[in-house]
Structure formats: structure tokens, C-alpha cells
Design a protein around this motif. Structure first.
Motif, PDB file in Angstrom:
ATOM      1  N   UNK A   1      -7.239   1.695  56.288  1.00  0.00           N
ATOM      2  CA  UNK A   1      -8.148   0.524  56.447  1.00  0.00           C
ATOM      3  C   UNK A   1      -7.740   0.201  57.918  1.00  0.00           C
ATOM      4  N   UNK A   2      -6.747  -0.299  58.421  1.00  0.00           N
ATOM      5  CA  UNK A   2      -6.281  -0.672  59.671  1.00  0.00           C
ATOM      6  C   UNK A   2      -7.003   0.216  60.640  1.00  0.00           C
ATOM      7  N   UNK A   3      -6.673   1.561  60.498  1.00  0.00           N
ATOM      8  CA  UNK A   3      -7.196   2.478  61.610  1.00  0.00           C
ATOM      9  C   UNK A   3      -8.788   2.337  61.581  1.00  0.00           C
ATOM     10  N   UNK A   4      -9.609   2.231  60.523  1.00  0.00           N
ATOM     11  CA  UNK A   4     -10.941   2.312  60.499  1.00  0.00           C
ATOM     12  C   UNK A   4     -11.450   0.891  61.203  1.00  0.00           C
ATOM     13  N   UNK A   5     -10.705  -0.104  60.709  1.00  0.00           N
ATOM     14  CA  UNK A   5     -10.886  -1.502  61.456  1.00  0.00           C
ATOM     15  C   UNK A   5     -10.886  -1.531  62.831  1.00  0.00           C
ATOM     16  N   UNK A   6      -9.904  -0.635  63.494  1.00  0.00           N
ATOM     17  CA  UNK A   6      -9.586  -0.618  64.907  1.00  0.00           C
ATOM     18  C   UNK A   6     -10.709   0.186  65.707  1.00  0.00           C
TER      19      UNK A   6
ATOM     20  N   UNK B   1      -0.350   3.629  52.233  1.00  0.00           N
ATOM     21  CA  UNK B   1      -1.561   4.622  53.025  1.00  0.00           C
ATOM     22  C   UNK B   1      -2.803   3.887  53.084  1.00  0.00           C
ATOM     23  N   UNK B   2      -3.251   3.503  52.049  1.00  0.00           N
ATOM     24  CA  UNK B   2      -4.523   2.593  51.817  1.00  0.00           C
ATOM     25  C   UNK B   2      -4.814   1.944  53.121  1.00  0.00           C
ATOM     26  N   UNK B   3      -3.822   0.938  52.974  1.00  0.00           N
ATOM     27  CA  UNK B   3      -3.720  -0.184  54.044  1.00  0.00           C
ATOM     28  C   UNK B   3      -3.790   0.341  55.396  1.00  0.00           C
TER      29      UNK B   3
ATOM     30  N   UNK C   1       6.133   5.236  43.850  1.00  0.00           N
ATOM     31  CA  UNK C   1       4.925   5.833  44.082  1.00  0.00           C
ATOM     32  C   UNK C   1       3.790   5.069  44.334  1.00  0.00           C
ATOM     33  N   UNK C   2       3.707   3.857  43.700  1.00  0.00           N
ATOM     34  CA  UNK C   2       2.468   2.835  43.820  1.00  0.00           C
ATOM     35  C   UNK C   2       2.616   2.229  44.985  1.00  0.00           C
TER      36      UNK C   2
END
Length: 381
Positions: A41-46, A36-38, A29-30
């Protein structure tokens, strides 16, 4: 006892297995949440990189346009676009434009309008008088507002020399006090710069009956030769005198360094006045006629031996400092001058003088702290 020991051992082994499974599940689970967080972040960075790239593109475009506007770029990329006129004034009925222009008002405003557009200021070929639109408006303004007697006192229209706007300007200032006479003009001035209102300045002169200098103002630009003329005098302070006098354009205002009065009785002044005589004065021996607001008398003189006076009908003085208005009607067709003193006559009694002929101008006489205003009157005043 051995059987119970085996059962206990199996239970312990089962619990250990379950705990191991729970630990592995928590790890899974962790790991999934971290993924998902990574990814987020990658989508927002793009997205941010895309926005940055767009901003860089906008900055480059604006820099290029700024360089062109500053003259550092290629001027050919800024084409000159000439827009056709949205309204062709030549297609509009001139009567409509004239009607609208008539609301402009003064000669100065009409001049400003003429300078804004050649359609207003240039002569109209279709005009029977070959006038521009604003000249036509000025012509109609003068002809509709001025009386026949006033028209005779205005300059005549001459194409190329005297324009109708110039005549309208003269009509607007028809009754300005353009000649000031008194001690080199030091003891009389315009009130608030208005040439239709004069006031006596503080002065003290020896060898005069009152000790104060007598000042005179003349509307020499308005010469009355025939017809009926109306003048109204307002804003009256003190007890000024009001009258008519022969036009004397050659009289040197700066020459008189003493108090000035057409009824001074001084021989040297009378000789100066008579030296201005012209043939158009005619045969009338009344060269100056004056109404005195103090004693209600109307007096006249020929600047020689003959003088006369007529007492007005005394009435009740209105309370307060406001004298009201004084109206004068000069009828040169009948040779009469009528004074309607609204302040001193109970029922607008009239002081009348006959025998007047030839040219005259309005004038007022006043002393220290007195003032008076003049304006065009009407047959109803």
C-alpha cells in the motif's frame, strides 16, 4: 498407579507446549502478511503521489501555454517561423504547368486558378505574347476549338482591354439566346435558367391565328458574316421554327407588347426591322430565313413586298414525342443554308436555300408549351 499418573502428566504438558508453539507460529505468519500488505500500500501510494505531481506539472505547463496563446503571457516566447517555399514554380518548365492547367476547363475555373497564385496569373516575361500562364491556356483553348468563322465573330484580343479569358468566356456562351422578344418578354423564358434553352410560357392572345402568343429568341451576340457555321437544335417540344435573321442591336425588345414574329406581315413591324438596316447587310434581299418544323417548309422575306418559300421533302414522322435533332449549316462563302431534319426526313433529306450574304444571327420562334435548345454543331452533325 503412580507411574501411570506421571506419564499422563508429562503427555499433557507436552501437548500444551506444542499448542503454545502453534499459536506463536500463527501469530508470526499473520504479522508477516500484514507487513507485506502495508508495504504494498505504501508503494502504491508513492506511485499515485508521483502521478499526481506529474499531472500538476502538466496542468501548470498547459495553463502557461494557454495564457501565452491568449495574449496574457510574454509574446517573445512564441517566435514566428517563416518556412521557405517547398516548390519554386519558376524552375518548372512552363509547358508542363500549361499542360496540367489545360485540364482545368472553363474560363471561370481558369480565373479561380489565376487568383490562387501569382505564378499562374501574372504575365510571364518569357512569353512572346507577354501572357500569363492561364491567359496562354485560354488563348490555346479558343484557337484550337473555334473555327475560323467563329473566330471572326469573337472579340479580338487587345492587351490591357480584352483578355483571352474574356474571349474564352464569350466562346463558351457563343450561342446563348441573349435577346427574348414577345409581349414585353413575358411569354418566353429560359428553361431552368439556361440561356441556351428557351420555352414558351402559358399565354392566350386575342386576334392571333392560334390564340397563343408567338415568341422569338435571338443569339444576337453571335453575328455570322462569313465562313461556314454549324448549329444543332435539341430538346425540341412542339413544332417550333428555326432560322436566321439580320442582327438588329438597336431593336427595343420592350417596345413590342404584342406577339413577335419576323414573318408577321405587319407593316409597322417590317418598318421597324428595316429601320435597323446597315451598310453591311449588303445587296442580298433575304433578311430573314426560317424553317418550319410543322410543314417542312423553308421561307424567306425582305420585309417589303418580296417573300418566298421552298417545300422540304416530306418523310415519315418518328414515333413518340422525341423529335430528335435538327442541324443547320450556314455557308456564307457559298450563300447557302442547309437544314438536316433528322425527325421528319427518312434519310436526312436537306432543304436548301441560296442567295444569302451579309450578317445573320440564329433565332427560334415558338408558342405556348414549346421549347428548344441550341448548341454548337460540327461538320459531322
Amino acid at each position: 498407579g503412580k507411574a501411570e499418573g506421571r506419564k499422563s502428566s508429562r503427555a499433557t504438558t507436552t501437548r500444551a507446549a506444542r499448542m503454545a508453539d502453534d499459536g506463536n507460529s500463527t501469530k508470526r505468519l499473520k504479522t508477516s502478511e500484514d507487513d507485506r500488505l502495508i508495504a504494498e500500500l505504501r508503494r502504491r501510494n508513492a506511485e499515485l503521489e508521483s502521478e499526481i505531481e506529474k499531472l500538476r506539472s502538466d496542468v501548470a505547463r498547459l495553463s502557461s501555454e494557454n495564457a501565452q496563446l491568449s495574449g496574457r503571457g510574454n509574446h517573445e516566447v512564441l517566435p514566428v517561423v517563416i518556412f521557405p517555399p517547398t516548390v519554386d514554380l519558376s524552375r518548372i518548365d512552363t509547358s508542363i504547368v500549361t499542360q496540367i492547367t489545360s485540364f482545368v476547363g472553363t474560363s471561370r475555373e481558369l480565373l479561380s486558378l489565376a487568383l490562387t497564385c501569382k505564378s499562374f496569373g501574372w504575365r510571364q516575361p518569357a512569353s512572346s505574347l507577354n501572357l500569363s500562364l492561364v491567359e496562354g491556356v485560354a488563348c490555346r483553348a479558343v484557337c484550337s476549338r473555334a473555327t475560323d468563322a467563329e473566330m471572326s465573330s469573337l472579340p479580338a484580343y487587345t492587351s490591357g482591354t480584352t483578355a483571352w479569358m474574356s474571349i474564352l468566356n464569350s466562346f463558351e456562351h457563343l450561342l446563348d439566346f441573349d435577346v427574348l422578344l414577345a409581349n414585353g418578354r413575358r411569354f418566353i423564358e429560359y428553361k431552368n435558367g439556361d440561356p441556351s434553352v428557351v420555352c414558351g410560357c402559358q399565354s392566350y392572345v386575342l386576334n392571333t391565328p392560334s390564340g397563343f402568343s408567338r415568341c422569338t429568341a435571338v443569339t444576337s451576340g453571335y453575328v455570322m458574316t462569313s465562313g461556314v457555321h454549324f448549329a444543332q437544335f435539341d430538346d425540341i417540344t412542339g413544332m417550333p421554327c428555326i432560322g436566321i435573321v439580320r442582327p438588329m442591336p438597336g431593336l427595343d425588345a420592350d417596345r413590342f407588347d404584342w406577339d413577335f414574329d419576323f414573318f408577321s406581315g405587319m407593316r409597322r413591324m417590317n418598318l421597324d426591322f428595316l429601320a435597323q438596316r446597315s451598310d453591311d447587310w449588303g445587296g442580298s434581299n433575304i433578311h430573314a430565313c426560317e424553317y418550319n418544323t410543322l410543314d417542312f417548309t423553308l421561307k424567306w422575306t425582305n420585309w417589303s413586298e418580296e417573300e418566298g418559300s421552298k417545300e422540304g421533302e416530306r418523310g415519315c414522322i418518328h414515333p413518340g414525342s422525341d423529335m430528335g435533332s435538327i442541324s443547320i449549316v450556314l455557308n456564307l462563302d457559298e450563300g447557302t443554308m442547309a437544314v438536316h431534319d433528322c425527325a421528319y426526313a427518312v434519310h436526312d433529306k436537306v432543304v436548301l436555300k441560296g442567295g444569302l450574304s451579309g450578317p445573320y444571327c440564329w433565332y427560334v420562334k415558338l408558342t405556348q408549351f414549346e421549347n428548344i435548345a441550341i448548341k454548337r454543331g460540327t461538320s459531322q452533325t
